[in-house]
Design a protein around this motif. Sequence first.
Motif, PDB file in Angstrom:
ATOM      1  N   SER A  50       0.836  -1.207   0.000  1.00 61.25           N
ATOM      2  CA  SER A  50       0.000   0.000   0.000  1.00 61.25           C
ATOM      3  C   SER A  50       0.868   1.254   0.000  1.00 61.25           C
ATOM      4  N   PHE A  51       2.005   1.178   0.687  1.00 58.94           N
ATOM      5  CA  PHE A  51       2.933   2.302   0.707  1.00 58.94           C
ATOM      6  C   PHE A  51       3.593   2.485  -0.661  1.00 58.94           C
ATOM      7  N   LEU A  52       3.940   1.356  -1.308  1.00 62.67           N
ATOM      8  CA  LEU A  52       4.601   1.432  -2.610  1.00 62.67           C
ATOM      9  C   LEU A  52       3.651   1.909  -3.706  1.00 62.67           C
ATOM     10  N   ASN A  53       2.378   1.528  -3.590  1.00 63.80           N
ATOM     11  CA  ASN A  53       1.392   1.955  -4.581  1.00 63.80           C
ATOM     12  C   ASN A  53       0.021   2.036  -3.905  1.00 63.80           C
ATOM     13  N   PRO A  54      -0.515   3.240  -3.697  1.00 59.74           N
ATOM     14  CA  PRO A  54      -1.818   3.390  -3.021  1.00 59.74           C
ATOM     15  C   PRO A  54      -2.952   2.630  -3.700  1.00 59.74           C
ATOM     16  N   ARG A  55      -2.809   2.332  -4.976  1.00 61.68           N
ATOM     17  CA  ARG A  55      -3.852   1.587  -5.685  1.00 61.68           C
ATOM     18  C   ARG A  55      -4.043   0.194  -5.099  1.00 61.68           C
ATOM     19  N   PHE A  56      -3.010  -0.318  -4.443  1.00 60.19           N
ATOM     20  CA  PHE A  56      -3.080  -1.657  -3.883  1.00 60.19           C
ATOM     21  C   PHE A  56      -4.232  -1.780  -2.886  1.00 60.19           C
ATOM     22  N   ALA A  57      -4.471  -0.727  -2.110  1.00 63.06           N
ATOM     23  CA  ALA A  57      -5.491  -0.784  -1.060  1.00 63.06           C
ATOM     24  C   ALA A  57      -6.869  -0.340  -1.548  1.00 63.06           C
ATOM     25  N   SER A  58      -7.036  -0.156  -2.843  1.00 60.48           N
ATOM     26  CA  SER A  58      -8.324   0.288  -3.375  1.00 60.48           C
ATOM     27  C   SER A  58      -9.337  -0.854  -3.385  1.00 60.48           C
ATOM     28  N   ILE A  59     -10.620  -0.483  -3.406  1.00 63.73           N
ATOM     29  CA  ILE A  59     -11.683  -1.478  -3.453  1.00 63.73           C
ATOM     30  C   ILE A  59     -11.576  -2.316  -4.722  1.00 63.73           C
ATOM     31  N   GLU A  60     -11.247  -1.658  -5.833  1.00 64.13           N
ATOM     32  CA  GLU A  60     -11.138  -2.376  -7.107  1.00 64.13           C
ATOM     33  C   GLU A  60     -10.052  -3.442  -7.053  1.00 64.13           C
ATOM     34  N   ASN A  61      -8.927  -3.114  -6.439  1.00 63.14           N
ATOM     35  CA  ASN A  61      -7.849  -4.107  -6.362  1.00 63.14           C
ATOM     36  C   ASN A  61      -8.191  -5.219  -5.380  1.00 63.14           C
ATOM     37  N   LEU A  62      -8.906  -4.880  -4.309  1.00 63.56           N
ATOM     38  CA  LEU A  62      -9.346  -5.912  -3.373  1.00 63.56           C
ATOM     39  C   LEU A  62     -10.236  -6.924  -4.094  1.00 63.56           C
ATOM     40  N   GLN A  63     -11.151  -6.416  -4.902  1.00 56.99           N
ATOM     41  CA  GLN A  63     -12.013  -7.314  -5.670  1.00 56.99           C
ATOM     42  C   GLN A  63     -11.204  -8.148  -6.652  1.00 56.99           C
ATOM     43  N   ASN A  64     -10.186  -7.537  -7.229  1.00 58.59           N
ATOM     44  CA  ASN A  64      -9.311  -8.253  -8.158  1.00 58.59           C
ATOM     45  C   ASN A  64      -8.554  -9.384  -7.441  1.00 58.59           C
ATOM     46  N   VAL A  65      -8.072  -9.105  -6.227  1.00 52.48           N
ATOM     47  CA  VAL A  65      -7.364 -10.124  -5.440  1.00 52.48           C
ATOM     48  C   VAL A  65      -8.300 -11.290  -5.119  1.00 52.48           C
ATOM     49  N   LEU A  66      -9.530 -10.973  -4.720  1.00 54.92           N
ATOM     50  CA  LEU A  66     -10.488 -12.022  -4.391  1.00 54.92           C
ATOM     51  C   LEU A  66     -10.841 -12.849  -5.631  1.00 54.92           C
ATOM     52  N   PHE A  67     -10.877 -12.196  -6.787  1.00 50.04           N
ATOM     53  CA  PHE A  67     -11.111 -12.909  -8.046  1.00 50.04           C
ATOM     54  C   PHE A  67      -9.957 -13.860  -8.334  1.00 50.04           C
ATOM     55  N   GLN A  68      -8.735 -13.377  -8.157  1.00 52.90           N
ATOM     56  CA  GLN A  68      -7.554 -14.190  -8.435  1.00 52.90           C
ATOM     57  C   GLN A  68      -7.403 -15.349  -7.450  1.00 52.90           C
ATOM     58  N   VAL A  69      -7.878 -15.166  -6.241  1.00 57.96           N
ATOM     59  CA  VAL A  69      -7.667 -16.168  -5.197  1.00 57.96           C
ATOM     60  C   VAL A  69      -8.649 -17.329  -5.318  1.00 57.96           C
ATOM     61  N   SER A  70      -9.704 -17.168  -6.116  1.00 50.02           N
ATOM     62  CA  SER A  70     -10.807 -18.136  -6.127  1.00 50.02           C
ATOM     63  C   SER A  70     -10.368 -19.539  -6.516  1.00 50.02           C
ATOM     64  N   VAL A  71      -9.703 -19.688  -7.672  1.00 50.20           N
ATOM     65  CA  VAL A  71      -9.316 -21.013  -8.148  1.00 50.20           C
ATOM     66  C   VAL A  71      -8.322 -21.691  -7.207  1.00 50.20           C
ATOM     67  N   PRO A  72      -7.218 -21.038  -6.825  1.00 51.83           N
ATOM     68  CA  PRO A  72      -6.291 -21.716  -5.907  1.00 51.83           C
ATOM     69  C   PRO A  72      -6.901 -22.015  -4.543  1.00 51.83           C
ATOM     70  N   LEU A  73      -7.888 -21.222  -4.108  1.00 51.90           N
ATOM     71  CA  LEU A  73      -8.535 -21.484  -2.827  1.00 51.90           C
ATOM     72  C   LEU A  73      -9.341 -22.776  -2.887  1.00 51.90           C
ATOM     73  N   ILE A  74      -9.984 -23.021  -4.026  1.00 52.16           N
ATOM     74  CA  ILE A  74     -10.705 -24.284  -4.202  1.00 52.16           C
ATOM     75  C   ILE A  74      -9.730 -25.456  -4.205  1.00 52.16           C
ATOM     76  N   LEU A  75      -8.631 -25.293  -4.926  1.00 57.26           N
ATOM     77  CA  LEU A  75      -7.660 -26.382  -5.054  1.00 57.26           C
ATOM     78  C   LEU A  75      -6.972 -26.708  -3.737  1.00 57.26           C
ATOM     79  N   VAL A  76      -6.709 -25.692  -2.916  1.00 63.49           N
ATOM     80  CA  VAL A  76      -5.939 -25.936  -1.696  1.00 63.49           C
ATOM     81  C   VAL A  76      -6.736 -26.753  -0.685  1.00 63.49           C
ATOM     82  N   VAL A  77      -8.068 -26.741  -0.792  1.00 62.20           N
ATOM     83  CA  VAL A  77      -8.876 -27.565   0.104  1.00 62.20           C
ATOM     84  C   VAL A  77      -8.582 -29.051  -0.142  1.00 62.20           C
ATOM     85  N   GLY A  78      -8.615 -29.449  -1.407  1.00 62.73           N
ATOM     86  CA  GLY A  78      -8.287 -30.838  -1.726  1.00 62.73           C
ATOM     87  C   GLY A  78      -6.846 -31.167  -1.432  1.00 62.73           C
TER      88      GLY A  78
END
Length: 346
Positions: A50-78
């Motif tokens: 967040s210090f290096l780039n304020p965009r990191f803490a934006s709502i849009e980037n948070l949604q992007n992170v949650l989008f990216q995390v979806s597939v590996p989160l499913i896989l890590v359960v198995g």
Amino acid sequence: MTSVMHEDGPRGAAGMKRNGNASMRRLIAEGAKGPIGLVAALVVLIVVFSFLNPRFASIENLQNVLFQVSVPLILVVGATLVIQMGSIDLSVEGIMGAAGMAWILLSPNTRTMIDLGMWAWLIALGLGLSLGLMTGVIYAKLKVPSFVVSLGTWYVGLGIAILLYGNNSLPSLTSDALARWPTGLTLGLPHSFWLAAGVLLFGLLISNYTNLGRGLMAIGNNEPIARTSGMPVNVYKIGAFAIAGLLGGLAGILATMQLGSGSTDIGFGQLFVGIPAAVIGGTALGGGEGGMTRSALGVFLLIILNNGLVLAGVDPDYQSGVFGLILLIAIIAVAWPERGRLKVAK
């Protein structure tokens, strides 16, 4: 002689079972401490990026992170279920490719013009489940090392995906509803993340509140004792790989939806997210330790790290090296306080 008979008899087995239950309670109590280090690492990463780039803490980037995390989160359960019993599953990329290609060819697409609706989901998930069952049966019944048999399943799945892909044009989704579903928002969070969160809850319920979950942990902790106590070890082993295969199929479908078209290598790179995430979370490769929550935090750590490096402007030519170095530091930082009890696979 009497003492020996007493220990080998039912009362001796009961004693070993009580010892196993006591060990399980100890592991759960110790496991509750694990997330603290992971949460601290996540906070540090968030603050730094967040210090290096304020965009990191934006709502849009948070949604992007949650989008990216979806597939590996499913896989890590198995992956966590399999690793907890002291095994490893390398088949995920092949299963994702096979299930993803099967699903898109049976859904509205530019090649087949077929739409089987929910049957497309059931067939694709059934394919993933079948490949997982095949892995589990060969591993448990034929005593083939999980590393070898799951690697074989990877290539079987990849072969199925290539056969389905054929030599025709690239199949792309023609349904806007399906193509847009993963990125759609409910309560401000992507649909794909809600799906992954449901799978994580499913994993938590299995791991913490079923005989299968407790049995897998016991197998990883001490398989001979688990067998002596009457536990259906082979059934649990097959079940773990079957669930991993089913979730691999679901991840393949979701990744295909996110891409909007079919691809034989839709799962490329996912293997090297799921297993490191579980290890970072404290799931010992030797089995007997770890948990779903900790593995999920490991996934978030890796995805946030990758996302932060991109937003920080790290040259793409150096991102892999920087990512690997920080990942190594993170693994050491998380594992070092637990080094006295963590197991290492030989």
